[in-house]
Scaffold this motif. Structure first.
Motif, PDB file in Angstrom:
ATOM      1  N   GLU A   1       0.842  -1.208   0.000  1.00  0.00           N
ATOM      2  CA  GLU A   1       0.000   0.000   0.000  1.00  0.00           C
ATOM      3  C   GLU A   1       0.871   1.250   0.000  1.00  0.00           C
ATOM      4  OE1 GLU A   1      -3.592   2.008   2.683  1.00  0.00           O
ATOM      5  OE2 GLU A   1      -2.508   0.233   3.407  1.00  0.00           O
TER       6      GLU A   1
ATOM      7  N   GLU B   1       2.191   1.930  -3.441  1.00  0.00           N
ATOM      8  CA  GLU B   1       1.167   2.557  -4.290  1.00  0.00           C
ATOM      9  C   GLU B   1       1.022   4.044  -3.965  1.00  0.00           C
ATOM     10  OE1 GLU B   1      -2.513   0.499  -4.067  1.00  0.00           O
ATOM     11  OE2 GLU B   1      -1.680  -1.441  -4.662  1.00  0.00           O
ATOM     12  N   ILE B   2       1.035   4.372  -2.681  1.00  0.00           N
ATOM     13  CA  ILE B   2       0.917   5.779  -2.270  1.00  0.00           C
ATOM     14  C   ILE B   2       2.112   6.581  -2.779  1.00  0.00           C
ATOM     15  CG2 ILE B   2       0.965   7.308  -0.256  1.00  0.00           C
ATOM     16  CD1 ILE B   2      -0.656   5.111   1.218  1.00  0.00           C
ATOM     17  N   ARG B   3       3.297   5.976  -2.680  1.00  0.00           N
ATOM     18  CA  ARG B   3       4.516   6.641  -3.135  1.00  0.00           C
ATOM     19  C   ARG B   3       4.457   6.899  -4.637  1.00  0.00           C
ATOM     20  NH1 ARG B   3       7.926   2.869  -1.333  1.00  0.00           N
ATOM     21  NH2 ARG B   3       7.552   3.558   0.825  1.00  0.00           N
ATOM     22  N   ALA B   4       3.986   5.897  -5.379  1.00  0.00           N
ATOM     23  CA  ALA B   4       3.871   6.055  -6.829  1.00  0.00           C
ATOM     24  C   ALA B   4       2.817   7.101  -7.182  1.00  0.00           C
ATOM     25  CB  ALA B   4       3.519   4.710  -7.465  1.00  0.00           C
ATOM     26  N   GLY B   5       1.705   7.090  -6.432  1.00  0.00           N
ATOM     27  CA  GLY B   5       0.652   8.067  -6.686  1.00  0.00           C
ATOM     28  C   GLY B   5       1.118   9.481  -6.408  1.00  0.00           C
ATOM     29  N   LYS B   6       1.923   9.654  -5.387  1.00  0.00           N
ATOM     30  CA  LYS B   6       2.455  10.977  -5.070  1.00  0.00           C
ATOM     31  C   LYS B   6       3.368  11.469  -6.184  1.00  0.00           C
ATOM     32  CE  LYS B   6       5.055  13.437  -1.456  1.00  0.00           C
ATOM     33  NZ  LYS B   6       5.722  13.305  -0.129  1.00  0.00           N
TER      34      LYS B   6
ATOM     35  N   GLU C   1       3.218  10.599  -9.368  1.00  0.00           N
ATOM     36  CA  GLU C   1       2.366  10.927 -10.517  1.00  0.00           C
ATOM     37  C   GLU C   1       1.691  12.280 -10.305  1.00  0.00           C
ATOM     38  OE1 GLU C   1      -0.353   7.759 -11.000  1.00  0.00           O
ATOM     39  OE2 GLU C   1       1.172   6.244 -11.486  1.00  0.00           O
ATOM     40  N   TRP C   2       1.205  12.512  -9.081  1.00  0.00           N
ATOM     41  CA  TRP C   2       0.559  13.799  -8.763  1.00  0.00           C
ATOM     42  C   TRP C   2       1.529  14.949  -8.969  1.00  0.00           C
ATOM     43  CZ3 TRP C   2       2.275  16.623  -4.365  1.00  0.00           C
ATOM     44  CH2 TRP C   2       1.561  17.778  -4.088  1.00  0.00           C
TER      45      TRP C   2
ATOM     46  N   THR D   1       2.171  12.236   3.368  1.00  0.00           N
ATOM     47  CA  THR D   1       1.300  11.092   3.090  1.00  0.00           C
ATOM     48  C   THR D   1       1.644   9.964   4.065  1.00  0.00           C
ATOM     49  OG1 THR D   1       2.800   9.939   1.566  1.00  0.00           O
ATOM     50  CG2 THR D   1       1.430  11.719   0.634  1.00  0.00           C
TER      51      THR D   1
ATOM     52  N   ASP E   1       3.309   7.534   3.594  1.00  0.00           N
ATOM     53  CA  ASP E   1       4.688   7.130   3.359  1.00  0.00           C
ATOM     54  C   ASP E   1       5.647   7.802   4.342  1.00  0.00           C
ATOM     55  OD1 ASP E   1       6.779   5.825   2.003  1.00  0.00           O
ATOM     56  OD2 ASP E   1       7.186   7.643   0.847  1.00  0.00           O
TER      57      ASP E   1
END
Length: 560
Positions: free
Chosen positions: A6, A9-14, A16-17, A50, A52
């Protein structure tokens, strides 16, 4: 706390953002500053926090429920839902009569505890008619020369119904003895006396310089107080280990935390070396922190302080009593942040600082008057400062749940960062032989001076905005009333002192002072002898001079 997948995923989403949303905005508009930091520049503040950032957080080990180790979330299981913090307004000015009038006013306005300010001669162990006291009598607090003055201050105030904090250090044993004597006169059992003496001499060498004796005898007096109060006044906090003045001198939040807890370790070690058991005195230790401007940094500092003290006491001293590991603290809003320009702005500053203290779980709070950058506060400004606390308690909702910022990605991350930096500083202190050695080497003082210099440079170069001082200025501030201590007030105090000397039993005074001298030359506990001298109406100056003769006076670099 979070599943590793999880977090990934949060790290990757950050990421991308940042690429999709942030970079285009940065290219067009940029940001207000290249780097954002906390109030004193101690910690760099990221754009976004986040899960993370707190991925390694373990709830039970790092936070725990309120009232449970490591006390990050507070030492009481019901927080302010059971009992609000003690509302104190630092007061004491001019003569004992004036101070008694102010105390009655504050209690009538709903204050729940007294906080006693002493003038500089009293803080330095001089009587009001001493040459060193000239021009300073009653100006920074109340002048206390003898038990007669303490009787006047607390006239009509039952000591079994109030808690009194006394900001006194080198002569703390003498002022505590006077308080105990007044309680004895009122018929109050000593075990029912409640309050705190600051009694923190190490921070005097670091930040304030109102010391009298060299470190070794000063520490002996402090441990005598610990020992005496453990059995005689168990509800009275025997020391308020103070980071407040360290922060006022210019330190960062992490330095305030490191040097304060370092001083605490020194006191505990000294008391144990003197033969005391840690559980006999550690539950009576209290702390005193500064409430500064950056709400989140201050909340993180308070939370980290509780966790650190629990771990330090447990690991270094292994007590049996859980209360020995609980850090309880008083907060005062930052005097150094008050401005003489546009003083109405200080009401806002104080409110935010008070909010930080409450969100951080303080046990006791003083809010500064808006005019304290100019003079002693007027009754009107003191009332406004007290009302600030009362509105915070009863209207803001901040006191309705415990540790409300817990779980915030930013606050939890910042708590860890402040703690980590504080530990790094403490490790260097340990490498230098502990706080006493580091202070005598002037190393601690230099660290604070360097930080204060950097901060002032930032203000002068407008890298740090102080509203009304280096930005958003106005041509003229409106005039306002300020409290003044007149020459007549000072002479009134000197006349009162002369009257006490004329009416007392000089033989009893001489005998009590000689007994104190003999005790100082031995290893006997000094407190009973100081109480006897106080009850004979020996003065603060006379008692302190006996110990000056026996212990010497401190100068940076050694005693003379």
């Amino acid at each position: 706390m979070f599943d590793p997948d999880e977090l990934e995923e949060i790290r990757a989403g950050k990421a991308e953002w940042h690429e999709a949303e942030v970079e285009p905005v940065l290219e067009r508009f940029g940001e207000r500053k290249e780097t954002f930091t906390t109030d004193t520049g101690g910690q760099e503040v990221d754009r976004l926090y986040t899960p993370d950032d707190i991925g390694d957080l373990d709830y039970e080990e790092d936070l725990g429920n309120p009232g449970e180790p490591p006390y990050t979330r507070g030492v009481y299981s019901t927080g302010y839902r059971g009992r609000l913090w003690t509302m104190r307004q630092y007061a004491g000015f001019s003569t004992p009569e004036d101070t008694n009038e102010r105390y009655h006013y504050l209690l009538d306005q709903g204050q729940t505890g007294l906080s006693m300010a002493f003038d500089l001669p009293t803080q330095m162990g001089y009587d009001s008619d001493a040459a060193m006291a000239a021009g300073e009598v009653g100006k920074a607090g109340v002048a206390i020369d003898s038990l007669d003055d303490m009787e006047t201050v607390f006239d009509g105030i039952p000591l079994d119904e109030v808690s009194t904090s006394m900001t006194i250090n080198a002569p703390a044993s003498v002022l505590l003895a006077m308080y105990i004597a007044v309680g004895d006169q009122q018929g109050v059992d000593r075990s029912e006396l409640r309050g705190t003496i600051q009694n923190d001499i190490l921070k005097e060498y670091i930040a304030r310089n109102t010391y009298i004796y060299p470190p070794e005898p000063s520490m002996r007096i402090i441990t005598d107080i610990f020992d005496f109060c453990a059995s005689e006044t168990p509800k009275f906090n025997t020391i308020s280990i103070s980071g407040y003045h360290i922060r006022e001198a210019g330190s960062t939040a992490a330095q305030e935390l490191a040097f304060t807890l370092g001083n605490g370790i020194e006191y505990v070690e000294t008391a144990i070396e003197a033969g005391l058991d840690v559980d006999d005195f550690a539950p009576q230790l209290s702390f005193f922190f500064n409430g500064h401007n950056n709400i989140f940094e201050e909340v993180a500092k308070f939370r980290a302080a509780r966790r650190m003290w629990h771990d330090i006491i447990e690991e270094r001293f292994d007590p049996d009593d859980p209360k020995s590991k609980q850090l309880k603290f008083h907060t005062q809003t930052a005097g150094s942040m008050l401005t003489a320009q546009q003083i109405e702005n200080n009401v806002v500053r104080v409110a935010y600082q008070a909010l930080a203290a409450v969100l951080g779980g303080t046990q006791s709070l003083h809010t500064n008057g808006k005019d304290e950058a100019l003079a002693l506060p007027t009754e009107e400004s003191v009332r406004t400062a007290l009302r600030t606390q009362q509105i915070l308690a009863h209207e803001s909702g901040a006191a309705d749940t415990i540790d409300p910022l817990a779980g915030s990605y930013y606050v939890e991350s910042l708590t860890d960062e402040v703690e980590e930096e504080a530990y790094e500083i403490m490790d260097e202190v340990d490498d230098r032989g502990g706080m006493l050695e580091a202070v005598e080497q002037q190393w601690v003082q230099r660290q604070i001076q360097d930080t204060a210099f950097d901060r002032q440079k930032e203000i002068e170069e407008k890298e740090r905005i102080i509203v009304g001082v280096n930005e958003f200025e106005v041509d003229e501030d409106p005039a306002m009333d300020v409290e003044e201590v007149t020459e007549e007030d000072q002479q009134r105090q000197i006349d009162s002192l002369e009257s006490v000397r004329e009416s007392r039993d000089d033989e009893a005074v001489d005998a009590a002072l000689e007994a104190l001298r003999d005790a100082a030359r031995s290893d006997q506990n000094l407190m009973p002898y100081i109480i006897d001298a106080v009850k004979a109406y020996a003065t603060v100056g006379e008692i302190c001079n006996v110990m000056r003769d026996e212990f010497g006076e401190y100068q940076p670099g050694g005693a003379v």
